[in-house]
Each structure stands twice: as structure tokens, then as C-alpha cells.
Write an enzyme that holds these catalytic residues in place. Structure first.
Site, PDB file in Angstrom:
ATOM      1  N   ASN A   8       1.349  -6.453   2.559  1.00  6.81           N
ATOM      2  CA  ASN A   8       0.212  -5.873   3.275  1.00  6.81           C
ATOM      3  C   ASN A   8      -0.240  -4.621   2.526  1.00  6.81           C
ATOM      4  O   ASN A   8       0.350  -3.558   2.666  1.00  6.81           O
ATOM      5  CB  ASN A   8       0.648  -5.525   4.714  1.00  6.81           C
ATOM      6  CG  ASN A   8      -0.474  -4.872   5.504  1.00  6.81           C
ATOM      7  OD1 ASN A   8      -1.625  -4.859   5.064  1.00  6.81           O
ATOM      8  ND2 ASN A   8      -0.139  -4.331   6.663  1.00  6.81           N
ATOM      9  N   TRP A   9      -1.285  -4.787   1.729  1.00  3.04           N
ATOM     10  CA  TRP A   9      -1.761  -3.663   0.918  1.00  3.04           C
ATOM     11  C   TRP A   9      -2.543  -2.638   1.744  1.00  3.04           C
ATOM     12  O   TRP A   9      -2.948  -1.603   1.218  1.00  3.04           O
ATOM     13  CB  TRP A   9      -2.647  -4.182  -0.231  1.00  3.04           C
ATOM     14  CG  TRP A   9      -1.886  -4.751  -1.394  1.00  3.04           C
ATOM     15  CD1 TRP A   9      -0.542  -5.051  -1.440  1.00  3.04           C
ATOM     16  CD2 TRP A   9      -2.409  -5.061  -2.692  1.00  3.04           C
ATOM     17  NE1 TRP A   9      -0.209  -5.531  -2.678  1.00  3.04           N
ATOM     18  CE2 TRP A   9      -1.346  -5.557  -3.469  1.00  3.04           C
ATOM     19  CE3 TRP A   9      -3.682  -4.985  -3.275  1.00  3.04           C
ATOM     20  CZ2 TRP A   9      -1.505  -5.965  -4.793  1.00  3.04           C
ATOM     21  CZ3 TRP A   9      -3.851  -5.389  -4.593  1.00  3.04           C
ATOM     22  CH2 TRP A   9      -2.771  -5.869  -5.338  1.00  3.04           C
ATOM     23  N   LYS A  10      -2.810  -2.955   3.015  1.00  4.63           N
ATOM     24  CA  LYS A  10      -3.576  -2.049   3.880  1.00  4.63           C
ATOM     25  C   LYS A  10      -4.871  -1.625   3.163  1.00  4.63           C
ATOM     26  O   LYS A  10      -5.556  -2.475   2.635  1.00  4.63           O
ATOM     27  CB  LYS A  10      -2.726  -0.854   4.294  1.00  4.63           C
ATOM     28  CG  LYS A  10      -1.403  -1.293   4.927  1.00  4.63           C
ATOM     29  CD  LYS A  10      -0.676  -0.184   5.612  1.00  4.63           C
ATOM     30  CE  LYS A  10       0.631  -0.737   6.163  1.00  4.63           C
ATOM     31  NZ  LYS A  10       1.291   0.171   7.082  1.00  4.63           N
TER      32      LYS A  10
ATOM     33  N   HIS B 164      -1.880  -6.381  13.944  1.00  4.34           N
ATOM     34  CA  HIS B 164      -1.079  -5.332  13.305  1.00  4.34           C
ATOM     35  C   HIS B 164      -1.146  -4.067  14.176  1.00  4.34           C
ATOM     36  O   HIS B 164      -2.186  -3.776  14.769  1.00  4.34           O
ATOM     37  CB  HIS B 164      -1.607  -5.052  11.896  1.00  4.34           C
ATOM     38  CG  HIS B 164      -0.699  -4.154  11.123  1.00  4.34           C
ATOM     39  ND1 HIS B 164      -0.710  -2.788  11.291  1.00  4.34           N
ATOM     40  CD2 HIS B 164       0.278  -4.426  10.228  1.00  4.34           C
ATOM     41  CE1 HIS B 164       0.221  -2.265  10.506  1.00  4.34           C
ATOM     42  NE2 HIS B 164       0.841  -3.245   9.852  1.00  4.34           N
TER      43      HIS B 164
ATOM     44  N   GLU C  11       7.338  -6.212  14.089  1.00  2.00           N
ATOM     45  CA  GLU C  11       7.072  -4.923  13.443  1.00  2.00           C
ATOM     46  C   GLU C  11       7.164  -3.814  14.478  1.00  2.00           C
ATOM     47  O   GLU C  11       6.140  -3.421  15.065  1.00  2.00           O
ATOM     48  CB  GLU C  11       5.668  -4.919  12.835  1.00  2.00           C
ATOM     49  CG  GLU C  11       5.496  -5.854  11.666  1.00  2.00           C
ATOM     50  CD  GLU C  11       4.624  -5.231  10.591  1.00  2.00           C
ATOM     51  OE1 GLU C  11       5.018  -5.298   9.425  1.00  2.00           O
ATOM     52  OE2 GLU C  11       3.572  -4.650  10.913  1.00  2.00           O
TER      53      GLU C  11
ATOM     54  N   GLY D 241       6.116   2.830   8.311  1.00  2.00           N
ATOM     55  CA  GLY D 241       5.701   4.031   7.576  1.00  2.00           C
ATOM     56  C   GLY D 241       6.763   5.110   7.534  1.00  2.00           C
ATOM     57  O   GLY D 241       6.448   6.283   7.334  1.00  2.00           O
TER      58      GLY D 241
ATOM     59  N   SER E 237       8.946  -0.365   7.108  1.00  2.00           N
ATOM     60  CA  SER E 237       9.731   0.399   6.123  1.00  2.00           C
ATOM     61  C   SER E 237      10.747  -0.431   5.348  1.00  2.00           C
ATOM     62  O   SER E 237      11.827   0.058   5.014  1.00  2.00           O
ATOM     63  CB  SER E 237      10.435   1.584   6.801  1.00  2.00           C
ATOM     64  OG  SER E 237       9.476   2.434   7.364  1.00  2.00           O
TER      65      SER E 237
ATOM     66  N   GLY F 297       4.651  -3.207   3.706  1.00  2.00           N
ATOM     67  CA  GLY F 297       3.501  -2.337   3.459  1.00  2.00           C
ATOM     68  C   GLY F 297       3.673  -1.580   2.151  1.00  2.00           C
ATOM     69  O   GLY F 297       3.512  -2.134   1.062  1.00  2.00           O
TER      70      GLY F 297
HETATM   71  P1  PGA Z   1       5.515  -0.226   5.811  1.00  2.00           P
HETATM   72  O1  PGA Z   1       4.349  -1.013   6.550  1.00  2.00           O
HETATM   73  O2  PGA Z   1       6.319  -1.258   5.067  1.00  2.00           O
HETATM   74  O3  PGA Z   1       4.801   0.728   4.920  1.00  2.00           O
HETATM   75  O4  PGA Z   1       6.316   0.455   6.885  1.00  2.00           O
HETATM   76  C1  PGA Z   1       4.601  -2.237   7.167  1.00  2.00           C
HETATM   77  C2  PGA Z   1       3.373  -2.690   7.872  1.00  2.00           C
HETATM   78  O5  PGA Z   1       2.642  -1.829   8.394  1.00  2.00           O
HETATM   79  O6  PGA Z   1       3.075  -3.897   7.919  1.00  2.00           O
END
Ligand code: PGA
Length: 251
Positions: free
Chosen positions: A9-11, A95, A165, A171, A213, A234
């Protein structure tokens, strides 16, 4: 045995095409590793074509969201047919960062239906905002699963993926992420809820992923979780070295 699933997930990163190209070149040097998995990359939409061209041999495309309607004129939305024509096969839905913007589980359920009708596999994200001693987070999770999948047939549910999640674990750093014991408990609980709602066969067939994370430091331990099919990653997905470690931990 079905391949492990890894969703990147590159956001809203990387911040330029140049950076995206650098990440994709690094990933493609490890294409042999990535081909052993079902790897999906969910980039910001303007990079779809770039990712599709550069990562075609070892990954498929995912979108980070979908509209609530499949057809019509809606300025600013990108319709499922267009996404499909770019090669999008999977969509991350519900999400927590979208739920934080006001997306309810009922809206998520609408999007899941749009995805399935378009032939796009939904990755339905669920997860509690906090954990407590009394286990109230399990009630929250049950309600979220029930409403996010409301109105779906058993057959429809067997064609989707659930990503667990927990919002509190997203994060953070690896130390603050979920531990293997709590993850195992949640995966069992999610299967129990799916079984109560849609029957045991469906519950056993739905792939369950973990996200929050995941990185090079904790992926090895988390990947051992019984019944877990893979990760939704992420930040670590934007760092080729970390991502390689995460991918290897699933094999
Ligand atoms: P993260 O994000 O791996 O940076 O915690 C995961 C996500 O939001 O899908």
C-alpha cells in the site's frame, strides 16, 4: 498450496515519478523472489501505468479505494472499468485512513459489491481502534466485519480477502506493532465471526492478511501466525530492502 499474498500500500507516496521509478527498479532486481508470491502494488493512481509497465513480470496492480457506484458521471471518481482496463485486479477497501475520513462500514459494503460486480477482488480492511483488557475490541471487530460484509452472499464472501489492520498498530515502529500472540488470537476471532455469519467452509477459504507496522524486524515472527495468508504493508513497501525482508519472511 496457494501462494502467500503481499499487498504493497503505497498510500500517497512516493512524491515523484522519479522516486517511483527508483523503487520499481530496485524491486525488479528481486523479481525472482516476488514471483514466488501473489504480489499486488497499490500506487497512487497517476502511477498506475508506470507500475504496470515496470513491475508487470512480478506483480499485479491494486487500487487503494473504489467509488460506491459502478456506473454514472461522478467528477473526481475513477470508475472500476477504467481501473480494470489498466490491469487493476484487487482493491483495498475500508482502509482505516479512509474510515477516519468518515467512511462507514455500510459504505465499505457498497464498495465491496461494486468491486465484485466489476471482477475486482476486494481486500476488506477491518481493525479495532484500541485494545482493552475486557476484550471489548472483539465486539467492535465483530460489528465492523458484519456491517462491512452486509448483504453479501456466501459465494461473494468466498471471493474476497480480509485484511486485519488494528488502527493502533498502523504507522508505528515494529516494537509497538501487534505481537504474534495477539495476532494469532485476532485471526482466529475473525474466522469465527466469518463462520458465524457465512458458515465454516467460507470462513476457512477466506484469506486473512495482517497490516500495521509490518517491517523487516517483525515480519518473520508475525508470518508464523497460523491461518495467516500474508501482509498488507504500508511504509516498508516503499523501502526496497525492508520490503524484500518482509517478502522473504512469507516463504
Ligand atoms: P504501515 O501501514 O505498514 O505503514 O503501518 C499499513 C497500512 O496502513 O496499510
Amino acid at each position: 498450496m496457494a501462494k502467500p499474498i503481499l499487498v504493497a500500500n503505497w498510500k500517497n507516496y512516493p512524491s515523484s515519478q522519479e522516486e517511483a521509478r527508483t523503487i520499481l527498479s530496485a524491486l525488479s532486481r528481486k523479481s525472482t523472489l516476488y514471483k514466488k508470491l501473489s504480489l499486488f502494488i497499490a500506487p497512487p493512481l497517476p502511477y498506475l501505468d508506470l507500475v504496470s509497465t515496470r513491475a508487470k513480470s512480478f506483480s499485479r496492480l491494486a487500487s487503494q479505494d473504489l467509488p460506491t457506484l459502478a456506473k454514472g458521471t461522478f467528477t473526481g471518481e475513477v470508475m472500476p472499468d477504467i481501473l480494470k482496463s489498466f490491469g487493476v485486479r484487487v482493491a483495498i477497501l475500508g482502509h482505516s485512513e479512509r474510515r477516519a475520513l468518515g467512511e462507514t462500514s455500510e459504505i465499505v459494503a457498497q464498495k465491496v459489491k461494486v468491486a465484485l460486480r466489476a471482477g475486482i477482488v476486494p481486500v476488506v480492511c477491518v481493525g479495532e481502534e484500541s485494545r482493552d483488557q475486557e476484550g471489548e475490541h472483539f465486539d467492535f471487530l465483530r460489528q465492523q466485519i458484519k456491517h462491512s460484509l452486509s448483504g453479501l452472499s456466501k459465494q461473494a464472501v468466498s471471493s474476497l480477502i480480509v485484511a486485519y489492520e488494528p488502527v493502533w498498530a498502523i504507522g508505528k515502529n515494529a516494537k509497538e506493532a501487534i505481537g504474534p500472540v495477539d495476532l494469532a488470537e485476532s485471526v482466529i476471532f475473525i474466522r469465527k465471526v466469518l463462520s458465524d455469519l457465512f458458515g465454516r467452509n467460507v470462513a476457512e477459504s477466506v484469506p486473512v492478511l495482517y497490516g500495521g507496522s509490518v517491517d523487516a524486524k517483525n515480519s518473520e515472527a508475525l508470518a508464523q501466525t497460523s491461518g495467516l495468508r500474508g501482509f498488507l504493508v504500508g511504509r516498508a513497501s516503499l523501502n526496497p530492502k525492508s520490503f524484500e525482508a518482509v517478502a522473504s519472511s512469507l516463504l
